[in-house]
Design a protein around this motif. Structure first.
Motif, PDB file in Angstrom:
ATOM      1  N   MET A   1     -16.192   9.396 -40.617  1.00 61.40           N
ATOM      2  CA  MET A   1     -16.377   9.172 -41.684  1.00 61.40           C
ATOM      3  C   MET A   1     -16.399   7.843 -42.716  1.00 61.40           C
ATOM      4  O   MET A   1     -17.622   7.420 -43.243  1.00 61.40           O
ATOM      5  N   GLY A   2     -17.193   7.286 -41.100  1.00 60.94           N
ATOM      6  CA  GLY A   2     -17.659   5.157 -40.633  1.00 60.94           C
ATOM      7  C   GLY A   2     -19.184   5.681 -40.902  1.00 60.94           C
ATOM      8  O   GLY A   2     -19.750   5.197 -41.380  1.00 60.94           O
ATOM      9  N   PHE A   3     -19.450   7.122 -40.007  1.00 62.54           N
ATOM     10  CA  PHE A   3     -21.264   7.070 -40.314  1.00 62.54           C
ATOM     11  C   PHE A   3     -21.311   7.901 -40.952  1.00 62.54           C
ATOM     12  O   PHE A   3     -22.338   6.920 -42.089  1.00 62.54           O
ATOM     13  N   ALA A   4     -20.624   8.468 -42.009  1.00 65.32           N
ATOM     14  CA  ALA A   4     -20.968   8.460 -43.412  1.00 65.32           C
ATOM     15  C   ALA A   4     -21.857   7.771 -44.343  1.00 65.32           C
ATOM     16  O   ALA A   4     -22.225   7.144 -45.428  1.00 65.32           O
ATOM     17  N   ASP A   5     -20.541   6.952 -43.911  1.00 69.67           N
ATOM     18  CA  ASP A   5     -20.704   5.686 -44.725  1.00 69.67           C
ATOM     19  C   ASP A   5     -21.782   4.800 -44.449  1.00 69.67           C
ATOM     20  O   ASP A   5     -22.406   4.102 -45.808  1.00 69.67           O
ATOM     21  N   ARG A   6     -22.117   4.715 -43.171  1.00 70.48           N
ATOM     22  CA  ARG A   6     -23.482   4.127 -43.000  1.00 70.48           C
ATOM     23  C   ARG A   6     -24.423   4.871 -44.297  1.00 70.48           C
ATOM     24  O   ARG A   6     -25.580   3.932 -44.455  1.00 70.48           O
ATOM     25  N   LEU A   7     -24.098   6.099 -44.265  1.00 73.10           N
ATOM     26  CA  LEU A   7     -25.615   5.996 -44.818  1.00 73.10           C
ATOM     27  C   LEU A   7     -25.217   6.259 -46.450  1.00 73.10           C
ATOM     28  O   LEU A   7     -26.113   7.234 -46.969  1.00 73.10           O
ATOM     29  N   ASN A   8     -24.603   5.690 -46.936  1.00 68.27           N
ATOM     30  CA  ASN A   8     -23.318   5.318 -48.529  1.00 68.27           C
ATOM     31  C   ASN A   8     -23.607   7.293 -48.838  1.00 68.27           C
ATOM     32  O   ASN A   8     -23.901   6.925 -50.470  1.00 68.27           O
ATOM     33  N   LEU A   9     -22.510   7.500 -48.336  1.00 65.26           N
ATOM     34  CA  LEU A   9     -22.516   8.867 -49.110  1.00 65.26           C
ATOM     35  C   LEU A   9     -21.393   8.619 -49.418  1.00 65.26           C
ATOM     36  O   LEU A   9     -20.914   7.706 -49.705  1.00 65.26           O
ATOM     37  N   ASN A  10     -21.106   9.488 -50.860  1.00 64.75           N
ATOM     38  CA  ASN A  10     -19.555   9.226 -51.592  1.00 64.75           C
ATOM     39  C   ASN A  10     -18.969  10.535 -52.397  1.00 64.75           C
ATOM     40  O   ASN A  10     -18.361  10.388 -52.259  1.00 64.75           O
ATOM     41  N   ALA A  11     -20.549  11.727 -50.905  1.00 64.76           N
ATOM     42  CA  ALA A  11     -19.372  12.799 -50.976  1.00 64.76           C
ATOM     43  C   ALA A  11     -19.019  13.675 -49.847  1.00 64.76           C
ATOM     44  O   ALA A  11     -20.816  13.416 -49.374  1.00 64.76           O
ATOM     45  N   ILE A  12     -18.379  14.479 -48.990  1.00 65.59           N
ATOM     46  CA  ILE A  12     -18.627  15.561 -48.163  1.00 65.59           C
ATOM     47  C   ILE A  12     -17.959  16.653 -48.356  1.00 65.59           C
ATOM     48  O   ILE A  12     -17.148  17.338 -48.576  1.00 65.59           O
ATOM     49  N   ARG A  13     -18.556  17.503 -47.412  1.00 62.58           N
ATOM     50  CA  ARG A  13     -18.322  18.888 -47.680  1.00 62.58           C
ATOM     51  C   ARG A  13     -17.632  19.405 -46.218  1.00 62.58           C
ATOM     52  O   ARG A  13     -18.483  19.273 -45.277  1.00 62.58           O
ATOM     53  N   THR A  14     -17.257  20.213 -46.305  1.00 66.70           N
ATOM     54  CA  THR A  14     -16.246  21.010 -45.035  1.00 66.70           C
ATOM     55  C   THR A  14     -15.354  21.758 -45.754  1.00 66.70           C
ATOM     56  O   THR A  14     -15.484  21.697 -47.147  1.00 66.70           O
ATOM     57  N   TRP A  15     -14.947  22.384 -44.898  1.00 65.62           N
ATOM     58  CA  TRP A  15     -13.823  23.845 -45.331  1.00 65.62           C
ATOM     59  C   TRP A  15     -12.443  23.849 -44.212  1.00 65.62           C
ATOM     60  O   TRP A  15     -12.811  23.845 -43.014  1.00 65.62           O
ATOM     61  N   LEU A  16     -12.181  24.918 -44.377  1.00 66.15           N
ATOM     62  CA  LEU A  16     -10.834  24.768 -43.886  1.00 66.15           C
ATOM     63  C   LEU A  16     -10.625  25.961 -43.226  1.00 66.15           C
ATOM     64  O   LEU A  16     -11.486  26.744 -42.459  1.00 66.15           O
ATOM     65  N   SER A  17      -8.954  25.535 -41.998  1.00 66.77           N
ATOM     66  CA  SER A  17      -9.605  27.492 -40.973  1.00 66.77           C
ATOM     67  C   SER A  17      -8.400  28.478 -41.485  1.00 66.77           C
ATOM     68  O   SER A  17      -6.743  27.552 -41.099  1.00 66.77           O
ATOM     69  N   TYR A  18      -8.234  29.071 -41.627  1.00 59.08           N
ATOM     70  CA  TYR A  18      -6.911  30.314 -42.546  1.00 59.08           C
ATOM     71  C   TYR A  18      -6.150  30.771 -40.879  1.00 59.08           C
ATOM     72  O   TYR A  18      -4.869  30.114 -41.168  1.00 59.08           O
ATOM     73  N   GLU A  19      -6.953  30.581 -39.525  1.00 54.63           N
ATOM     74  CA  GLU A  19      -5.997  30.729 -38.577  1.00 54.63           C
ATOM     75  C   GLU A  19      -5.389  29.740 -37.885  1.00 54.63           C
ATOM     76  O   GLU A  19      -3.878  30.166 -37.609  1.00 54.63           O
ATOM     77  N   ALA A  20      -6.221  28.416 -38.347  1.00 54.81           N
ATOM     78  CA  ALA A  20      -4.839  27.719 -38.231  1.00 54.81           C
ATOM     79  C   ALA A  20      -4.153  27.055 -38.078  1.00 54.81           C
ATOM     80  O   ALA A  20      -3.227  26.437 -38.165  1.00 54.81           O
ATOM     81  N   TRP A  21      -3.870  27.334 -40.352  1.00 53.05           N
ATOM     82  CA  TRP A  21      -2.428  26.722 -40.911  1.00 53.05           C
ATOM     83  C   TRP A  21      -1.885  28.075 -40.475  1.00 53.05           C
ATOM     84  O   TRP A  21      -0.589  28.082 -40.057  1.00 53.05           O
ATOM     85  N   LYS A  22      -2.175  29.063 -39.895  1.00 56.35           N
ATOM     86  CA  LYS A  22      -1.854  29.976 -40.457  1.00 56.35           C
ATOM     87  C   LYS A  22      -0.387  29.847 -38.208  1.00 56.35           C
ATOM     88  O   LYS A  22       0.733  30.075 -38.853  1.00 56.35           O
ATOM     89  N   ARG A  23      -0.662  29.326 -37.476  1.00 56.46           N
ATOM     90  CA  ARG A  23      -0.788  28.975 -36.581  1.00 56.46           C
ATOM     91  C   ARG A  23       0.404  27.438 -36.211  1.00 56.46           C
ATOM     92  O   ARG A  23       1.120  28.206 -35.845  1.00 56.46           O
ATOM     93  N   ASP A  24       0.125  27.060 -37.367  1.00 55.91           N
ATOM     94  CA  ASP A  24       1.019  25.348 -37.477  1.00 55.91           C
ATOM     95  C   ASP A  24       0.517  25.192 -38.964  1.00 55.91           C
ATOM     96  O   ASP A  24       0.905  23.780 -38.722  1.00 55.91           O
ATOM     97  N   PRO A  25       1.119  25.554 -40.074  1.00 55.92           N
ATOM     98  CA  PRO A  25       1.431  24.993 -41.218  1.00 55.92           C
ATOM     99  C   PRO A  25       1.600  23.992 -41.504  1.00 55.92           C
ATOM    100  O   PRO A  25       1.202  22.711 -42.167  1.00 55.92           O
ATOM    101  N   ALA A  26       2.814  23.423 -40.501  1.00 55.09           N
ATOM    102  CA  ALA A  26       2.599  22.006 -40.779  1.00 55.09           C
ATOM    103  C   ALA A  26       2.240  20.421 -40.276  1.00 55.09           C
ATOM    104  O   ALA A  26       1.727  19.636 -40.608  1.00 55.09           O
ATOM    105  N   SER A  27       1.492  21.010 -39.081  1.00 55.99           N
ATOM    106  CA  SER A  27       0.825  20.028 -38.867  1.00 55.99           C
ATOM    107  C   SER A  27      -0.629  20.620 -39.023  1.00 55.99           C
ATOM    108  O   SER A  27      -1.825  19.039 -39.154  1.00 55.99           O
ATOM    109  N   PHE A  28      -1.402  21.861 -39.579  1.00 53.98           N
ATOM    110  CA  PHE A  28      -2.614  21.264 -40.383  1.00 53.98           C
ATOM    111  C   PHE A  28      -2.232  20.512 -41.488  1.00 53.98           C
ATOM    112  O   PHE A  28      -3.744  20.431 -42.004  1.00 53.98           O
ATOM    113  N   GLY A  29      -1.062  20.507 -42.468  1.00 56.09           N
ATOM    114  CA  GLY A  29      -1.151  20.009 -43.576  1.00 56.09           C
ATOM    115  C   GLY A  29      -1.237  18.305 -42.657  1.00 56.09           C
ATOM    116  O   GLY A  29      -1.339  17.348 -44.251  1.00 56.09           O
TER     117      GLY A  29
END
Length: 304
Positions: A1-29
Motif C-alpha cells: 500500500m505504501g508503493f500505491a501511495d507513492r503513485l498517488n493512487l486513491n483506489a486499488i482493485r483485487t479479489w478474494l479466494s473462495y477456496e481460501a475462505w472455505k479452508r479457514d473463514p476466521a483467518s480469511f476474515g
C-alpha cells in the motif's frame, strides 16, 4: 500500500479466494480486515471482487503452484461448481459472508461480484445467480461485474449493476484506444452511470501471433497509454502494481511481464511511474529505476 501511495493512487482493485475462505473463514476474515485497514490508512479505497472467471481449475496443484512459469490464476469456484446449480449453496454462503460484513463499508469503492464471466453461458448463469443473491442482500456499497471488453460490459446492464466496467489491456494504437474511451464517456453520459476501465497495460507493438517477441516488448510500458487515458477522464485501474508474470497463462508462456514495483521499492521504469502518478496530480516520480527481470522471472524469459 505504501508503493500505491507513492503513485498517488486513491483506489486499488483485487479479489478474494473462495477456496481460501472455505479452508479457514476466521483467518480469511482477519487477513481481509487487515488489508482493508491498511488501505484505509493510506487513503485508498478498494474495488473488491468475490468470484473469478479466468484461469485454470482450482485443483490443489494449481492452487499452490508458485512457479512463475506455470502458476497462474484459477477459476473461483471451479467449472464443475459453476455448471451445476445444485452445487451453488456453498458459493452463496461465501457471497453472503462478504455481503453481510462489507455491504455498508465505506472503505470499499464497490463490490465486484465476479471478474470476467465472459461469453460462456454457464459462467454467465452462475455470475447472474450470484449477483442476484448479493443484490437481494445489498447495502450502500455499489455492485458491479468485471467485463472482458467494452462490448461485453453492456451485457450486465440489465442485471441492475451500479457501475459498468470494461477491460482493454493491449490495444494496437492510441487512436483505437482513444475511440473506445470516447465511447465509454458517451455511454456514461447517456445512462448516467459510472463507467470504469478496470484493466489496462500498454500499446502492443507486436502481434500476438508472431513467434518472436523482443525483451523490450515483453516488459511494461504504461507511459504508452497513460496520457490518453488521463485526457479522457475515464476512471481507471492499471494492471498491475507489483512486477509479476502475466496473469493469463498464454501471455505468461511468452515471457510477458506486468507491473511497476520490484519488491525492494525500485521501479521498472521511472517514466512509467511518473506517467501513472500524473493521472492524479504531480507526475514527477522520484525513485530508483531498474529495468531488470526479477530472479524468479529470468527462467520464464529464457524458456520463452
Amino acid at each position: 500500500m505504501g508503493f500505491a501511495d507513492r503513485l498517488n493512487l486513491n483506489a486499488i482493485r483485487t479479489w478474494l479466494s473462495y477456496e481460501a475462505w472455505k479452508r479457514d473463514p476466521a483467518s480469511f476474515g482477519r487477513a481481509l480486515d487487515h488489508f482493508l485497514a491498511t488501505a484505509d490508512k493510506h487513503g485508498i479505497r478498494v474495488l473488491l471482487g468475490v468470484f473469478e472467471g479466468v484461469g485454470r481449475p482450482p485443483v490443489p496443484k494449481n492452487l499452490y503452484d508458485t512457479d512463475p512459469w506455470t502458476g497462474t490464476s484459477v477459476w473461483s469456484p471451479g467449472k464443475h461448481v459453476m455448471r451445476n446449480p445444485d452445487q451453488w449453496d456453498e458459493p452463496k454462503r461465501f457471497a453472503e459472508w462478504v455481503t453481510n460484513r462489507y455491504r455498508d463499508d465505506e472503505r470499499l469503492l464497490a463490490i465486484e461480484v465476479m471478474n470476467e464471466p465472459g461469453w460462456r453461458p454457464w459462467k454467465k448463469r452462475f455470475a447472474r445467480a450470484m449477483f442476484d443473491y448479493v443484490r437481494e442482500r445489498r447495502g450502500d456499497v455499489p455492485l458491479t461485474i468485471g467485463a472482458t471488453s467494452f462490448a461485453n460490459a453492456t451485457d450486465y446492464y440489465d442485471w441492475g449493476i451500479d457501475v459498468i466496467q470494461f477491460h482493454y489491456n493491449y490495444p494496437n494504437t492510441t487512436d483505437i484506444y482513444r475511440g473506445v474511451l470516447q465511447q465509454a464517456n458517451e455511454l456514461r453520459n447517456s445512462i448516467n452511470m459510472p463507467v470504469w476501465l478496470t484493466e489496462w497495460q500498454r500499446i502492443a507493438d507486436f502481434g500476438w501471433g508472431q513467434k518472436e517477441v523482443s525483451v523490450a516488448q515483453r516488459g511494461p510500458d504504461y507511459a504508452s497509454l497513460a496520457p490518453v487515458i488521463r485526457k479522457s477522464g475515464v476512471g481507471n485501474f492499471f494492471w498491475s502494481l507489483m512486477l509479476k508474470p502475466a496473469y493469463m497463462l498464454s501471455q505468461r508462456k511468452r515471457g510477458i511481464l506486468n507491473g511497476v514495483f520490484h519488491e525492494d521499492g525500485a521501479v521498472w521504469s521511472t517514466e512509467d511511474a511518473s506517467a501513472l502518478k500524473s493521472m492524479s496530480g504531480n507526475g514527477t516520480f522520484h525513485g530508483t529505476e531498474r529495468k531488470e527481470w526479477p530472479d524468479w522471472a529470468k527462467e520464464v524469459i529464457r524458456r520463452a
